[in-house]
Design a protein around this motif. Structure first.
Motif, PDB file in Angstrom:
ATOM      1  N   ARG A 259      52.615  19.403  57.334  1.00  0.00           N
ATOM      2  CA  ARG A 259      52.622  20.683  58.024  1.00  0.00           C
ATOM      3  C   ARG A 259      52.095  20.460  59.432  1.00  0.00           C
ATOM      4  O   ARG A 259      50.951  20.062  59.609  1.00  0.00           O
ATOM      5  N   LEU A 260      52.961  20.736  60.399  1.00  0.00           N
ATOM      6  CA  LEU A 260      52.572  20.629  61.794  1.00  0.00           C
ATOM      7  C   LEU A 260      52.095  21.984  62.302  1.00  0.00           C
ATOM      8  O   LEU A 260      52.613  23.024  61.896  1.00  0.00           O
ATOM      9  N   SER A 261      51.126  21.939  63.187  1.00  0.00           N
ATOM     10  CA  SER A 261      50.623  23.152  63.824  1.00  0.00           C
ATOM     11  C   SER A 261      50.714  23.000  65.335  1.00  0.00           C
ATOM     12  O   SER A 261      50.613  21.890  65.859  1.00  0.00           O
ATOM     13  N   CYS A 262      50.889  24.110  66.016  1.00  0.00           N
ATOM     14  CA  CYS A 262      50.898  24.130  67.474  1.00  0.00           C
ATOM     15  C   CYS A 262      50.024  25.286  67.918  1.00  0.00           C
ATOM     16  O   CYS A 262      50.377  26.450  67.719  1.00  0.00           O
ATOM     17  N   ALA A 263      48.885  24.967  68.487  1.00  0.00           N
ATOM     18  CA  ALA A 263      47.946  25.980  68.954  1.00  0.00           C
ATOM     19  C   ALA A 263      48.060  26.121  70.462  1.00  0.00           C
ATOM     20  O   ALA A 263      48.109  25.124  71.189  1.00  0.00           O
ATOM     21  N   ALA A 264      48.108  27.356  70.918  1.00  0.00           N
ATOM     22  CA  ALA A 264      48.288  27.618  72.346  1.00  0.00           C
ATOM     23  C   ALA A 264      47.030  28.223  72.952  1.00  0.00           C
ATOM     24  O   ALA A 264      46.316  28.990  72.305  1.00  0.00           O
ATOM     25  N   SER A 265      46.816  27.880  74.198  1.00  0.00           N
ATOM     26  CA  SER A 265      45.746  28.512  74.960  1.00  0.00           C
ATOM     27  C   SER A 265      46.259  28.784  76.371  1.00  0.00           C
ATOM     28  O   SER A 265      47.225  28.165  76.809  1.00  0.00           O
ATOM     29  N   GLY A 266      45.650  29.752  77.013  1.00  0.00           N
ATOM     30  CA  GLY A 266      46.067  30.084  78.362  1.00  0.00           C
ATOM     31  C   GLY A 266      47.230  31.044  78.433  1.00  0.00           C
ATOM     32  O   GLY A 266      47.694  31.404  79.515  1.00  0.00           O
ATOM     33  N   ARG A 267      47.714  31.449  77.288  1.00  0.00           N
ATOM     34  CA  ARG A 267      48.873  32.349  77.259  1.00  0.00           C
ATOM     35  C   ARG A 267      48.921  33.015  75.897  1.00  0.00           C
ATOM     36  O   ARG A 267      48.721  32.372  74.877  1.00  0.00           O
ATOM     37  N   THR A 268      49.218  34.305  75.869  1.00  0.00           N
ATOM     38  CA  THR A 268      49.417  35.005  74.604  1.00  0.00           C
ATOM     39  C   THR A 268      50.868  34.857  74.201  1.00  0.00           C
ATOM     40  O   THR A 268      51.772  35.261  74.939  1.00  0.00           O
ATOM     41  N   LEU A 269      51.100  34.271  73.048  1.00  0.00           N
ATOM     42  CA  LEU A 269      52.445  33.858  72.671  1.00  0.00           C
ATOM     43  C   LEU A 269      53.293  34.940  72.015  1.00  0.00           C
ATOM     44  O   LEU A 269      54.457  34.712  71.735  1.00  0.00           O
ATOM     45  N   SER A 270      52.707  36.085  71.767  1.00  0.00           N
ATOM     46  CA  SER A 270      53.444  37.105  71.022  1.00  0.00           C
ATOM     47  C   SER A 270      54.681  37.603  71.767  1.00  0.00           C
ATOM     48  O   SER A 270      55.561  38.207  71.156  1.00  0.00           O
ATOM     49  N   ASN A 271      54.766  37.330  73.076  1.00  0.00           N
ATOM     50  CA  ASN A 271      55.938  37.730  73.850  1.00  0.00           C
ATOM     51  C   ASN A 271      56.918  36.589  74.090  1.00  0.00           C
ATOM     52  O   ASN A 271      57.897  36.759  74.827  1.00  0.00           O
ATOM     53  N   ASP A 272      56.662  35.444  73.460  1.00  0.00           N
ATOM     54  CA  ASP A 272      57.468  34.254  73.724  1.00  0.00           C
ATOM     55  C   ASP A 272      58.169  33.745  72.479  1.00  0.00           C
ATOM     56  O   ASP A 272      57.579  33.712  71.398  1.00  0.00           O
ATOM     57  N   ALA A 273      59.396  33.320  72.658  1.00  0.00           N
ATOM     58  CA  ALA A 273      60.040  32.530  71.619  1.00  0.00           C
ATOM     59  C   ALA A 273      59.454  31.118  71.681  1.00  0.00           C
ATOM     60  O   ALA A 273      58.985  30.671  72.727  1.00  0.00           O
ATOM     61  N   MET A 274      59.483  30.448  70.542  1.00  0.00           N
ATOM     62  CA  MET A 274      58.927  29.094  70.463  1.00  0.00           C
ATOM     63  C   MET A 274      59.883  28.200  69.684  1.00  0.00           C
ATOM     64  O   MET A 274      60.726  28.689  68.911  1.00  0.00           O
ATOM     65  N   ALA A 275      59.718  26.920  69.863  1.00  0.00           N
ATOM     66  CA  ALA A 275      60.604  25.982  69.182  1.00  0.00           C
ATOM     67  C   ALA A 275      59.914  24.646  68.975  1.00  0.00           C
ATOM     68  O   ALA A 275      58.942  24.318  69.673  1.00  0.00           O
ATOM     69  N   TRP A 276      60.425  23.910  68.025  1.00  0.00           N
ATOM     70  CA  TRP A 276      60.020  22.526  67.791  1.00  0.00           C
ATOM     71  C   TRP A 276      61.191  21.621  68.183  1.00  0.00           C
ATOM     72  O   TRP A 276      62.330  21.870  67.779  1.00  0.00           O
ATOM     73  N   PHE A 277      60.881  20.607  68.937  1.00  0.00           N
ATOM     74  CA  PHE A 277      61.826  19.546  69.262  1.00  0.00           C
ATOM     75  C   PHE A 277      61.297  18.244  68.681  1.00  0.00           C
ATOM     76  O   PHE A 277      60.114  18.141  68.338  1.00  0.00           O
ATOM     77  N   ARG A 278      62.174  17.259  68.599  1.00  0.00           N
ATOM     78  CA  ARG A 278      61.717  15.937  68.205  1.00  0.00           C
ATOM     79  C   ARG A 278      62.512  14.878  68.947  1.00  0.00           C
ATOM     80  O   ARG A 278      63.626  15.124  69.392  1.00  0.00           O
ATOM     81  N   GLN A 279      61.877  13.723  69.077  1.00  0.00           N
ATOM     82  CA  GLN A 279      62.553  12.599  69.718  1.00  0.00           C
ATOM     83  C   GLN A 279      62.234  11.332  68.945  1.00  0.00           C
ATOM     84  O   GLN A 279      61.063  10.934  68.821  1.00  0.00           O
ATOM     85  N   ALA A 280      63.289  10.746  68.413  1.00  0.00           N
ATOM     86  CA  ALA A 280      63.174   9.482  67.701  1.00  0.00           C
ATOM     87  C   ALA A 280      63.366   8.334  68.683  1.00  0.00           C
ATOM     88  O   ALA A 280      63.989   8.510  69.734  1.00  0.00           O
ATOM     89  N   PRO A 281      62.867   7.140  68.353  1.00  0.00           N
ATOM     90  CA  PRO A 281      63.017   5.996  69.251  1.00  0.00           C
ATOM     91  C   PRO A 281      64.478   5.726  69.576  1.00  0.00           C
ATOM     92  O   PRO A 281      65.319   5.653  68.675  1.00  0.00           O
ATOM     93  N   GLY A 282      64.764   5.617  70.851  1.00  0.00           N
ATOM     94  CA  GLY A 282      66.117   5.305  71.271  1.00  0.00           C
ATOM     95  C   GLY A 282      67.092   6.459  71.214  1.00  0.00           C
ATOM     96  O   GLY A 282      68.290   6.279  71.462  1.00  0.00           O
ATOM     97  N   LYS A 283      66.599   7.647  70.893  1.00  0.00           N
ATOM     98  CA  LYS A 283      67.484   8.811  70.786  1.00  0.00           C
ATOM     99  C   LYS A 283      67.041   9.907  71.756  1.00  0.00           C
ATOM    100  O   LYS A 283      65.915   9.920  72.229  1.00  0.00           O
ATOM    101  N   GLU A 284      67.952  10.821  72.028  1.00  0.00           N
ATOM    102  CA  GLU A 284      67.628  11.949  72.889  1.00  0.00           C
ATOM    103  C   GLU A 284      66.766  12.966  72.144  1.00  0.00           C
ATOM    104  O   GLU A 284      66.822  13.069  70.916  1.00  0.00           O
TER     105      GLU A 284
END
Length: 124
Positions: free
Chosen positions: A19-44
């Motif tokens: 289970r990954l978590s992403c904690a934000a500071s400096g901004r209230t996220l309730s007005n923002d869409a969010m996403a997870w990206f990933r990058q594997a070695p040698g890939k975009e």
């Protein structure tokens, strides 16, 4: 200044979960869409999952659909990614982003801020 901090990555055997978590500071996220990206070695870098401001709309890449679950808790200014039935090909650095979801429920997500990433390694 927006700061996004991912945690929860690690080494897991194929078939396991994280289970990954992403904690934000400096901004209230309730007005923002969010996403997870990933990058594997040698890939975009690729989008894995996205979630709307309220959490009512989500998107998943075909490669993770049915195995990963994205969620958020706006009271904690935090987004999560539950990774189940992990495969070796899920090995990558996973990044949390805040941005503009250009077309909701699709991969058309434009990141504005990035976290530093957390490594997920799946052993086969």
């Amino acid at each position: 200044q927006v700061q996004l901090v991912e945690s929860g990555g690690g080494l897991v055997q194929a078939g396991g979960s994280l289970r990954l978590s992403c904690a934000a500071s400096g901004r209230t996220l309730s007005n923002d869409a969010m996403a997870w990206f990933r990058q594997a070695p040698g890939k975009e870098r690729e989008i894995v999952a996205a979630i709307s401001q309220s959490g009512g709309a989500t998107y998943y890449a075909d490669s993770v659909k049915g195995r990963f679950i994205v969620s958020r808790d706006n009271t904690k200014n935090t987004m999560y990614l539950q990774l189940n039935s992990l495969k070796h090909e899920d090995t990558a650095v996973y990044y949390c982003t805040v941005g503009a979801w250009l077309v909701v429920t699709t991969k058309a997500f434009h990141p504005l801020f990035w976290g530093q990433g957390t490594q997920v390694t799946v052993s086969s």
